[in-house]
Design an enzyme around this catalytic site. Structure first.
Site, PDB file in Angstrom:
ATOM      1  N   CYS A   1      25.855  30.757  40.674  1.00 34.76           N
ATOM      2  CA  CYS A   1      25.941  31.642  39.525  1.00 34.76           C
ATOM      3  C   CYS A   1      24.614  31.609  38.794  1.00 34.76           C
ATOM      4  O   CYS A   1      23.634  31.034  39.271  1.00 34.76           O
ATOM      5  CB  CYS A   1      27.099  31.264  38.598  1.00 34.76           C
ATOM      6  SG  CYS A   1      26.831  29.759  37.646  1.00 34.76           S
TER       7      CYS A   1
ATOM      8  N   HIS B   1      54.023  42.914  50.689  1.00 33.40           N
ATOM      9  CA  HIS B   1      54.439  41.598  51.155  1.00 33.40           C
ATOM     10  C   HIS B   1      55.052  40.841  49.989  1.00 33.40           C
ATOM     11  O   HIS B   1      54.915  41.226  48.836  1.00 33.40           O
ATOM     12  CB  HIS B   1      53.260  40.816  51.740  1.00 33.40           C
ATOM     13  CG  HIS B   1      52.089  40.712  50.812  1.00 33.40           C
ATOM     14  ND1 HIS B   1      51.228  41.774  50.593  1.00 33.40           N
ATOM     15  CD2 HIS B   1      51.647  39.703  50.024  1.00 33.40           C
ATOM     16  CE1 HIS B   1      50.299  41.410  49.730  1.00 33.40           C
ATOM     17  NE2 HIS B   1      50.531  40.158  49.359  1.00 33.40           N
TER      18      HIS B   1
END
Length: 666
Positions: free
Chosen positions: A420, A585
């Site tokens: 990051c 799902h």
């Protein structure tokens, strides 16, 4: 049509981020030294914590000796620390970034010149002279690289560093030092002007959007920390340390999302609150703003409120609060500022919550406002290409207006880095989550670390970044596999990375024994011919879920309760994938309803509407264990290929559908 970022806008943003990251990367590794200085100041200066506790400590006491006041006004630790130690550390770090140890040494020497040539702490001077010293000695070494006679290397290296550093110290003393001193006075006067005219809250108009674009560390540690430290050395505290570090705006936003958000965003927000407010990782709320850009109004108004309260109460911190945790903030709060700081955090959180709640409650978007679905919108808004993983997941599969990339299986994956902007916030948290998943999967030998993008080297097998930082990471690690995420806690790409590591491990060192087959139906295939319907009858997404789920029940793959879990999943997070595909799902809690891994396929010659998007293929998924990841991988390979999609559309028998999907064996 593929979307590519406009060269000027994307390039300019990346360049700004690169400069900001470089500035902050000189300060971030030395935050511990800043905290040490803040504690020394709080404890030992006149009217500090120790001297204020009792009247015993006079001008000749050991407290005065350490603090450098009273009879010891010319000594102590506090003043030399801010005058010499902190700038030299910054200069050495800047030189090291440019040219390793030799750069650090010359950078430190050059920084000493600006310290001696100025009458204010030389943080900005160090940010100039440190990298300049590293660059200069790097160029000098290049002049005689390979031309030094054997046996004279140490002599040349030492004298070149010494002479070059001395020359730069003189330049800093006479040139850079006075210039930076003048700039510091101008900047200080500008801050005083904003404070005296009650305009300081307006800085939130710049700071809050800059934070969301991952310039938070650049703003805080590249600009505010140097100015604030100079101000604190003169006044004992500085409000500038609170402009970016106040956790209130992010706290209010996350609470609003937890109460009034939708889908994965709503589910992720409670955990993000703890990480943001107590852990001090502000990056955790950035994706929520990127998800709905109008929420930036909440953080701006919250930030302005916090700054206004601090101005009214004259509150400030003695040293930077890093990370921006409420714990770190209180640890550095000046003794007369606890009330103001507390009210500023509460006020900022309250205003941010009210504005964010209002924006969320009045949102006309009736679709799913989840992080996964928002990724595509964010990429379109920012003009960034989607980097999809091999597994087909909501956040990694765009519609037909986007291009997707399926990850190839490398020879081996042994090193993974989560990068990051600063290497200490979101990357540390993401690396922790990913490391646990990989170790739980039995790959303890795989290294998972976190690092700042500026410090990346092209030595990693796989690099994980936020989607908004992927371009910069790719520049530094071009040979690595790159995976982008938008949710630091629950990113579905983490599971795909685990699967990728597993497949790479199998490819690199195949087991001599036959691998265990996943638990499937009696015919050995997850997709039976009876589970394929060429012309579905459903006309709504809810009916389509019933139709695909009913096929799974009929195949004996799941119990009847699993179909309701598929609806529950759809209400929480949309399973629309793009390219005319939806893959409903069940929820994780419904795993107990799965008897064995199965898949069903329903084709709709007349597309049905799925959250406002056209769907031609509905693939029901029931994955026992982690088998569903392999299922999604194969489906992804088919649905990123336009020719394969056309074969599915033209199929006349269930067998042809099964052939395209390769029987979906793993």
């Amino acid at each position: 049509m593929s979307i590519s970022p406009p060269e000027t806008r994307g390039g300019a943003r990346v360049r700004v981020q690169r400069v900001g990251t470089f500035l902050s990367s000189m300060v971030m590794p030395n935050i511990g030294a800043f905290i040490a200085w803040g504690l020394l100041t709080a404890l030992f200066i006149q009217k500090g914590w120790i001297e204020s506790l009792t009247d015993r400590w006079g001008s000749g006491s050991w407290v005065a000796h350490i603090g450098g006041w009273g009879d010891y006004a010319s000594g102590g630790i506090v003043a030399p620390t801010i005058t010499y130690l902190l700038p030299i550390l910054i200069g050495a770090t800047g030189g090291r970034i440019v040219y390793d140890t030799r750069g650090a040494v010359v950078g430190a020497i050059a920084t000493m010149g600006v310290i001696a040539g100025a009458d204010v702490p030389m943080f900005m001077g160090a940010m100039i002279m440190g990298p300049l010293g590293g660059w200069a000695i790097k160029k000098l070494d290049a002049l005689w690289d390979g031309k030094i006679r054997p046996g004279f290397e140490m002599l040349v290296n030492n004298f070149s560093a010494g002479i070059g550093g001395a020359m730069l110290a003189v330049v800093g003393f006479f040139g850079i030092g006075p210039l930076v001193s003048a700039f510091s006075r101008v900047a200080g006067n500008a801050v005083n002007f904003l404070v005296n005219h009650d305009l300081l809250p307006l800085t939130s108009l710049f700071i809050e959007p800059a934070k969301v674009l991952f310039l938070n560390n650049a703003v805080n540690h590249g600009i505010l920390t140097p100015l604030g430290t100079t101000q604190a050395s003169a006044n004992g505290k500085s409000i500038l340390f609170l402009l970016e570090a106040n956790p209130g705006p992010g706290l209010g936003l996350l609470v609003a999302v937890a109460l009034f958000g939708k889908g994965a965003a709503k589910l992720s927000a409670p955990g993000a609150i703890i990480i943001h407010f107590l852990g001090g990782i502000h990056e955790i709320y950035f994706p929520f703003v990127l998800m709905k850009p109008k929420l930036i109004l909440a953080t701006i108004t919250g930030g302005m409120t916090g700054v206004f309260i601090n101005v009214v109460f004259g509150s400030g911190l003695r040293a930077p609060a890093a990370p921006g945790s409420i714990i770190a903030v209180y640890a550095q709060t000046a003794s007369d500022s606890y009330l103001g700081v507390t009210l500023s955090v509460l006020g900022a959180a309250g205003v941010s919550f009210v504005v964010a709640a209002l924006l969320l409650r009045t949102d006309r978007d009736t679709g799913e406002s989840d992080l996964a679905g928002a990724t595509a919108a964010m990429e379109a808004m920012k003009g960034k290409r989607s980097i999809a993983s091999a597994a087909l997941v909501p956040s990694g599969f765009g519609d037909t207006s986007q291009t997707t990339t399926t990850l190839a299986v490398p020879a081996a994956i042994s090193t993974i880095v989560f990068a990051c902007d600063a290497g200490m916030g979101s990357s540390a948290m993401g690396a922790s989550v990913l490391r646990k998943k990989i170790r739980d999967a039995g790959f303890a030998e795989v290294s998972v670390v976190n690092q700042a993008i500026a410090s990346l080297t092209d030595s990693y097998d796989l690099v994980v970044t936020h989607t908004d930082l992927a371009e910069r990471a790719r520049e530094r690690t071009p040979s690595a596999i790159h995976v982008s995420v938008d949710d630091f806690m629950n990113s579905p790409e983490y599971n795909e990375i685990v699967g990728l590591v597993s497949r790479a491990d199998s490819a690199a060192a195949p087991d001599e024994t036959e691998p265990a087959e996943p638990e499937t139906g009696s015919d050995g295939a997850m997709l039976a011919l009876d589970s394929i319907v060429l012309s579905g009858t459903a006309r709504t997404s809810a009916d389509a879920i019933d139709e695909a789920g009913g096929l799974l029940v009929a195949a004996g793959a799941v119990d009847g309760s699993y179909v309701e879990a598929m609806h529950e999943r759809e209400r929480s997070v949309s399973t629309y994938m793009g390219n005319g595909l939806a893959i409903p799902h069940g929820t994780n809690e419904a795993k107990t309803s799965i008897r064995h891994t199965g898949i069903s396929v329903v084709r709709y010659p007349q597309a049905i509407e799925w959250n406002g998007k056209p769907v031609e293929f509905v693939i029901g998924i029931a994955g026992a264990g982690d088998d569903h990841l392999a299922l999604l991988t194969r489906v992804a390979q088919v649905f990123v290929d336009k020719d394969q999609i056309e074969r599915l559309r033209a199929a006349q028998t269930p067998g042809e559908i099964q052939a395209v999907l390769g029987n979906v064996h793993v």
